[in-house]
Write a protein that holds these residues in place. Structure first.
Motif, PDB file in Angstrom:
ATOM      1  N   PHE A  12    -106.636  29.580  37.859  1.00 26.41           N
ATOM      2  CA  PHE A  12    -106.103  28.841  36.717  1.00 26.41           C
ATOM      3  C   PHE A  12    -104.823  29.537  36.270  1.00 26.41           C
ATOM      4  O   PHE A  12    -104.848  30.641  35.726  1.00 26.41           O
ATOM      5  N   GLU A  15     -99.489  27.903  32.006  1.00 27.07           N
ATOM      6  CA  GLU A  15     -98.284  27.080  31.877  1.00 27.07           C
ATOM      7  C   GLU A  15     -98.112  26.708  30.408  1.00 27.07           C
ATOM      8  O   GLU A  15     -99.034  26.836  29.598  1.00 27.07           O
ATOM      9  N   ASP A  17     -96.677  23.386  28.124  1.00 29.60           N
ATOM     10  CA  ASP A  17     -96.220  22.003  28.234  1.00 29.60           C
ATOM     11  C   ASP A  17     -94.984  21.779  27.375  1.00 29.60           C
ATOM     12  O   ASP A  17     -94.456  22.707  26.736  1.00 29.60           O
ATOM     13  N   LEU A  23    -101.401  26.086  28.485  1.00 35.05           N
ATOM     14  CA  LEU A  23    -102.330  25.388  29.366  1.00 35.05           C
ATOM     15  C   LEU A  23    -102.642  26.256  30.573  1.00 35.05           C
ATOM     16  O   LEU A  23    -101.913  27.196  30.893  1.00 35.05           O
ATOM     17  N   PHE A  24    -103.747  25.928  31.256  1.00 34.63           N
ATOM     18  CA  PHE A  24    -104.069  26.556  32.530  1.00 34.63           C
ATOM     19  C   PHE A  24    -104.249  25.452  33.572  1.00 34.63           C
ATOM     20  O   PHE A  24    -105.063  24.556  33.395  1.00 34.63           O
ATOM     21  N   ARG A  25    -103.452  25.552  34.651  1.00 31.43           N
ATOM     22  CA  ARG A  25    -103.502  24.537  35.710  1.00 31.43           C
ATOM     23  C   ARG A  25    -104.305  25.056  36.894  1.00 31.43           C
ATOM     24  O   ARG A  25    -104.015  26.131  37.422  1.00 31.43           O
ATOM     25  N   PRO A  26    -105.331  24.321  37.333  1.00 28.71           N
ATOM     26  CA  PRO A  26    -106.126  24.797  38.469  1.00 28.71           C
ATOM     27  C   PRO A  26    -105.413  24.576  39.790  1.00 28.71           C
ATOM     28  O   PRO A  26    -104.883  23.499  40.059  1.00 28.71           O
ATOM     29  N   VAL A  27    -105.375  25.625  40.615  1.00 30.38           N
ATOM     30  CA  VAL A  27    -104.881  25.527  41.994  1.00 30.38           C
ATOM     31  C   VAL A  27    -105.882  26.247  42.888  1.00 30.38           C
ATOM     32  O   VAL A  27    -106.564  27.177  42.459  1.00 30.38           O
ATOM     33  N   GLY A 297     -97.533  28.126  42.167  1.00 30.32           N
ATOM     34  CA  GLY A 297     -98.874  27.678  42.534  1.00 30.32           C
ATOM     35  C   GLY A 297     -99.318  27.999  43.937  1.00 30.32           C
ATOM     36  O   GLY A 297    -100.203  27.332  44.471  1.00 30.32           O
TER      37      GLY A 297
END
Length: 317
Positions: A12, A15, A17, A23-27, A297
């Motif tokens: 996670f 980031e 926005d 935010l945390f973006r899953p990769v 990412g």
């Protein structure tokens, strides 16, 4: 075939926005998953030996591996949830806080889940799993047994939050080094293990232990490596850094891919690798790592993408 054995983890990434919200973006990530995926995308015969969850993240992992042509014959599937990692990018090195509710990383035993697939020539492992028990002991035993028949590639890839007993962890790494064909660590790995010890000292130690190819990556200062026939130091390529996550895994991907293409994955071929061959392998390793660092990412390249970027950079230079 190159087989990777080790964790798949959903990273996670932090980031912000457009409104300034955190935010945390899953990769998809995990060192050994990354290398399997990266090898497959570069057209190298690869297999992934681990347990993936039957949850949606596990399906995502499996789908990406299949799309890259990675062999999944030795993949286990189970109900345990996928491990998660929350990534802190505020320091010089990424920091991973791992949440493994199903304890897959700390309990998976490859020997209890099958054998290496037919055609395996290299077993690649390392990372956080080696510091976790009882899984670390199981991985070590599996590698020790496999070393009689295949080349062993070891990437320290130390994850300090996972290390609860530094002395035991260092002893395990030393035992694995003694049966390894390729050993790679970063200067950050080594600074954690033995603060104040020069990277060159580790190269000498590993070569004295009989390791055919020993490598230390130095971040922005490049890489040093040694075989029986050559020792090199390469500067780091110029990169506009977007995200360092996955850079070490990408380096190993490029290195193993080039060595595979050169038919130089056995102890004998690696020990005799001359300066030109070693330079070529390290150059490809740095090229793949740079590709990943230029994108957020941990995006690993397909062969066509790597070749296109190579041509574009050559044209710009």
């Amino acid at each position: 075939m190159i087989v990777t054995c080790g964790e798949a983890v959903v990273d996670f990434l932090p980031e912000t926005d457009a409104e300034g919200n955190r935010l945390f973006r899953p990769v998809l990530g995990g060192s050994l998953y990354n290398v399997a995926l990266g090898l497959g995308r570069l057209g190298v015969p690869a297999a992934y030996f681990w347990e993936l969850s039957a949850d949606p993240f596990g399906e995502w992992f499996a789908g990406e591996l299949r799309a890259a042509g990675v062999t999944l014959d030795c993949l286990a599937r189970g109900p345990r949830p996928s491990p998660l990692a929350f990534v802190d990018l505020s320091g010089p090195e990424p920091h991973f806080q791992i949440v493994d509710a199903g304890r897959t990383m700390s309990t998976f035993d490859p020997a209890a889940n099958g054998a290496l697939p037919a055609g395996a020539r290299v077993l690649h492992t390392g990372s956080a799993i080696l510091s976790l028990e009882p899984g670390g002991a199981a991985i070590e035993a599996f590698v020790q047994a496999a070393a009689a028949g295949v080349s062993i590639s070891l990437d320290f890839n130390v994850r300090p939050p996972s290390v609860s007993d530094l002395a035991a962890y260092r002893a395990r790494l030393d035992r694995l080094v003694s049966v390894s064909t390729i050993v790679k660590a970063s200067d950050a790995d080594l600074a954690f293990l033995e603060p104040g010890t020069a990277p060159e000292t580790f190269l000498e130690r590993w070569r004295a232990a009989g390791v055919p190819l020993a490598i230390v990556t130095l971040g922005g200062n490049g890489v040093i490596a040694a075989t029986r026939s050559a020792q090199l130091r390469l500067p780091a390529p110029r990169v506009v850094l977007k995200d360092p996550v996955g850079a070490g895994d990408a380096f190993m991907t490029g290195l193993l891919a080039r060595l595979w293409e050169m038919d130089a994955v056995t102890a004998e071929r690696l020990a005799d690798l001359d300066g030109e061959g070693l330079h070529a392998a390290l150059e490809t390793a740095q090229e793949v790592a740079a590709f990943v660092c230029r994108r957020p990412g941990a995006v690993f390249p397909w062969r066509a993408e790597l070749e296109a970027e190579r041509e574009a950079l050559a044209g710009a230079g």
